[in-house]
Design an enzyme around this catalytic site. Structure first.
Site, PDB file in Angstrom:
ATOM      1  N   SER A  98       0.805  -1.224   0.000  1.00  0.00           N
ATOM      2  CA  SER A  98       0.000   0.000   0.000  1.00  0.00           C
ATOM      3  C   SER A  98       0.837   1.273   0.000  1.00  0.00           C
ATOM      4  O   SER A  98       0.319   2.351  -0.271  1.00  0.00           O
ATOM      5  CB  SER A  98      -0.943   0.009   1.220  1.00  0.00           C
ATOM      6  OG  SER A  98      -0.188   0.094   2.418  1.00  0.00           O
ATOM      7  N   LYS A 154       1.231   4.244   7.117  1.00  0.00           N
ATOM      8  CA  LYS A 154       0.577   5.105   6.121  1.00  0.00           C
ATOM      9  C   LYS A 154       1.219   6.496   6.177  1.00  0.00           C
ATOM     10  O   LYS A 154       1.978   6.819   7.080  1.00  0.00           O
ATOM     11  CB  LYS A 154      -0.926   5.239   6.404  1.00  0.00           C
ATOM     12  CG  LYS A 154      -1.706   3.927   6.412  1.00  0.00           C
ATOM     13  CD  LYS A 154      -1.762   3.266   5.049  1.00  0.00           C
ATOM     14  CE  LYS A 154      -2.513   1.927   5.136  1.00  0.00           C
ATOM     15  NZ  LYS A 154      -2.456   1.179   3.866  1.00  0.00           N
TER      16      LYS A 154
END
Length: 260
Positions: free
Chosen positions: A61, A103
């Site tokens: 991701s 993230k």
């Protein structure tokens, strides 16, 4: 006298000549170099163990910044120190139970974030340049409406917007996809395996406020490398000096024999 030649023998000195004095000085300097090298080498590793934690990122991701399986070093930080653009490690049970998540912070408390304007993420009405996105991709691959981030919380996205389970996957939650600053435990400083080096600070967020400063990883690298050089150099002095001394002794012996 009487035609006989007499040979005078120079008295042997029991004192210390320049070579002996230099040898002892060299040994002292060698020991000092080894001691200093050990302090730097072990101190660098010890400091690093206190400041940093290694993590393995299991998903893609954050590609291409961090690929699946990459090993990263993350500096322990307080959530209050997190800035826009930081790649952080956090844990939020509404996202994943008992697992760390990595993230990028794109908005902080009080910000208004939306996607997208001309293919770019917009924070507080400003289009953000994001050079860390996969080549040829646009931020609007994960298009969403406008979100106002509550104070004390963060809005996070993956660099691979198309396949990232990030804040946009939790917009229907009560917190509108945001995560508490207190959930953050570390900020990623570098990808160390395979080696990619220090993460670049994203200057696209700079007009909105100061970026975070890198941790002391470069200083630790210098300490460890310098320590290793001093230990190896100081440790090698004895054998090298001994070999040179024996070589000089043999040369002096041959010269003395040739002069008789």
């Amino acid at each position: 006298m009487g035609g006989e030649s007499m040979t005078r023998t120079a008295p042997r000195s029991g004192g210390t000549g320049p070579a002996q004095t230099g040898g002892r000085l060299g040994q002292r300097l060698s020991g000092l170099a080894v001691a200093l090298g050990l302090v730097l080498f072990l101190g660098g590793f010890g400091w690093g163990a206190v400041v940093y934690r290694p993590y393995t990122v299991p998903t893609s991701s954050m590609t291409p910044t961090i690929d699946a399986g990459d090993r990263v070093l993350a500096q322990r930080v307080d959530g209050a120190d997190v800035r826009r653009g930081d790649v952080v490690v956090f844990e939020d049970k509404t996202w994943v139970d008992n697992a760390k998540v990595v993230k990028r912070v794109v908005a902080v408390g009080g910000d208004t974030v939306s996607c997208c304007t001309e293919g770019k993420l917009t924070v507080n009405g400003r289009q953000i340049d994001e050079p860390y996105l996969p080549e040829g991709s646009l931020a609007e691959l994960k298009g969403f409406g406008t979100v106002t981030v509550p104070e004390g919380r963060l809005f996070l996205l993956g660099d691979e917007r198309q396949g990232s389970l990030d804040s946009t996957a939790h917009l229907t939650d009560a917190a509108k996809g945001t995560v508490s600053r207190d959930a953050v435990s570390a900020r990623v400083d570098a990808v160390v395996w395979p080696w990619k080096g220090m993460l670049k600070r994203p200057t696209g967020f700079e007009p909105l406020g100061a970026l975070s400063r890198p941790g002391p990883l470069r200083t630790l690298e210098v300490m460890v490398i310098a320590g290793a050089v001093l230990v190896l150099g100081g440790g090698a002095y004895g054998p090298v000096a001994g070999r040179l001394s024996r070589s000089r002794a043999r040369t002096a012996g041959r010269e003395s024999a040739g002069a008789r």
